[in-house]
Design an enzyme around this catalytic site. Sequence first.
Site, PDB file in Angstrom:
ATOM      1  N   SER A 150      18.784  41.168  51.531  1.00 41.40           N
ATOM      2  CA  SER A 150      17.463  40.609  51.271  1.00 41.40           C
ATOM      3  C   SER A 150      17.234  40.571  49.768  1.00 41.40           C
ATOM      4  O   SER A 150      17.387  41.593  49.091  1.00 41.40           O
ATOM      5  CB  SER A 150      16.391  41.469  51.955  1.00 41.40           C
ATOM      6  N   LYS A 176      18.785  36.610  52.796  1.00 42.03           N
ATOM      7  CA  LYS A 176      17.362  36.391  53.068  1.00 42.03           C
ATOM      8  C   LYS A 176      16.628  36.303  51.740  1.00 42.03           C
ATOM      9  O   LYS A 176      16.800  37.159  50.872  1.00 42.03           O
ATOM     10  CB  LYS A 176      16.784  37.524  53.916  1.00 42.03           C
ATOM     11  N   LYS A 178      12.939  36.170  49.816  1.00 40.55           N
ATOM     12  CA  LYS A 178      11.488  36.332  49.885  1.00 40.55           C
ATOM     13  C   LYS A 178      10.834  35.089  49.303  1.00 40.55           C
ATOM     14  O   LYS A 178      11.268  34.562  48.267  1.00 40.55           O
ATOM     15  CB  LYS A 178      11.051  37.570  49.098  1.00 40.55           C
ATOM     16  N   ASP A 203      11.611  34.818  54.141  1.00 38.47           N
ATOM     17  CA  ASP A 203      10.639  35.802  54.632  1.00 38.47           C
ATOM     18  C   ASP A 203       9.387  35.730  53.781  1.00 38.47           C
ATOM     19  O   ASP A 203       9.432  35.941  52.570  1.00 38.47           O
ATOM     20  CB  ASP A 203      11.261  37.196  54.571  1.00 38.47           C
ATOM     21  N   GLU A 230      10.717  33.787  58.565  1.00 36.57           N
ATOM     22  CA  GLU A 230      10.213  35.079  59.034  1.00 36.57           C
ATOM     23  C   GLU A 230       8.768  35.306  58.609  1.00 36.57           C
ATOM     24  O   GLU A 230       8.426  35.168  57.433  1.00 36.57           O
ATOM     25  CB  GLU A 230      11.107  36.192  58.485  1.00 36.57           C
ATOM     26  N   ASP A 255       8.028  39.804  62.349  1.00 35.60           N
ATOM     27  CA  ASP A 255       8.313  41.132  61.800  1.00 35.60           C
ATOM     28  C   ASP A 255       7.047  41.964  61.920  1.00 35.60           C
ATOM     29  O   ASP A 255       6.819  42.653  62.909  1.00 35.60           O
ATOM     30  CB  ASP A 255       8.784  40.991  60.348  1.00 35.60           C
ATOM     31  N   LYS A 279      12.461  46.608  63.295  1.00 37.19           N
ATOM     32  CA  LYS A 279      12.527  47.641  62.263  1.00 37.19           C
ATOM     33  C   LYS A 279      12.194  48.984  62.901  1.00 37.19           C
ATOM     34  O   LYS A 279      11.140  49.137  63.525  1.00 37.19           O
ATOM     35  CB  LYS A 279      11.554  47.358  61.121  1.00 37.19           C
ATOM     36  N   GLY A 307      15.144  46.114  57.415  1.00 39.28           N
ATOM     37  CA  GLY A 307      15.170  47.364  56.664  1.00 39.28           C
ATOM     38  C   GLY A 307      13.967  47.516  55.757  1.00 39.28           C
ATOM     39  O   GLY A 307      13.230  46.562  55.490  1.00 39.28           O
TER      40      GLY A 307
END
Length: 383
Positions: A150, A176, A178, A203, A230, A255, A279, A307
């Site tokens: 990520s 991934k 952000k 995400d 996400e 999530d 998670k 995570g």
Amino acid sequence: MSTELPGRDELSKYVKVTAARLHRVRMPLVHAFRTSSHRKTQLDHILVELEDASGAIGWGEIASPSDPYYAPETVETCWHIAEHHLLPAVLGKPWERPEQVAQLWAKVRGNQFAKAGVDVAAWVLWAAVHEVPLAQALGGTRGEVIAGVSLGIEPTIGDLLTEVRRQVAAGYPRIKLKIAPGWDVEPVRAVRADFPDLDLHVDANGIYTESIEHLTALRALDEFELTMIEQPFAPRNLLAHARLQPHLVTPICLDESVETLDDLETALSIEALRVLNIKVSRMGGLTAARAAHDRAQQAGIPVWCGGMHEFGIGRAANVALSSLPGFTLPSDVSASEKYYARDLINPPVSAEHGVVQVPKASGLGHTVDTELIAANTVATLSF
């Protein structure tokens, strides 16, 4: 990996926690990490240590953020709940299976991060007492798991591309990114142009709304053939996710919206997700996380393990969980070295070409570095 457990006589052995300790540990990150809500350069996590009369020890990790941006909990609230409600409920109470431990604090609502640390410690303790690997105790079927990484929001697109290239060169098959309003379409376009075949997903951590501007940006992401988008909308806004999904080819992954099994049932019933991020911390531990895996698998929803930048103890628990058969997408179980110059377990979690081996040793599967913990501890509490 075999999932055969010890004989019934061994399984009937009761475990009773006779001592417990909390350690607030501070560790610097090797690279600053920025999401849509905040930036962090170091982390304070609480390690939970449970001990039974034989001297066996189970370690868990409360990986809550320090600020209430991802979730309502913070390090301080988790410490309070663990000290006053969770550990007193566990001490001296015999139990046969780790799934039963959560029943001891059944009256405590919410506080999933705090619960997760104690729940994981109970699982690790049980596995240590019965001399089986944690993954085997959970019912894992894989000897290795595929890891993804990520990446946070960087100062420039050039900086982001540098980080992506570094992680791809390290062998990670999934990246991934952000995103946030104003940092979405163009960064993703640049990464996809450089890596047309990369398993790529984004995400948002719930920062978008159903404004025309935000919806236009989210729909524009469809052209980049992402594995998933996400958590675009706020955690409790499941209806917005259900409204958006029919307008996207890209699957929506939830999530923050799924903290409990009831949340998952609601999301499934209104078709608000096509992928689930499980998670351990967000769902209150391995017990609930495994149940979410089972329910998602029944519903035909692929899952992966997210995570919280865990230290080695929480990271090892994530690896064990990811060995379950429904985790068909790369999980956030990347090598310790991506986040920490030196981790709290030996050996540290390592990835070879994006593949992490599931430990075969009993309990956590790693030796906990108690000297390093002591050197980085800022507060302790013993029961």
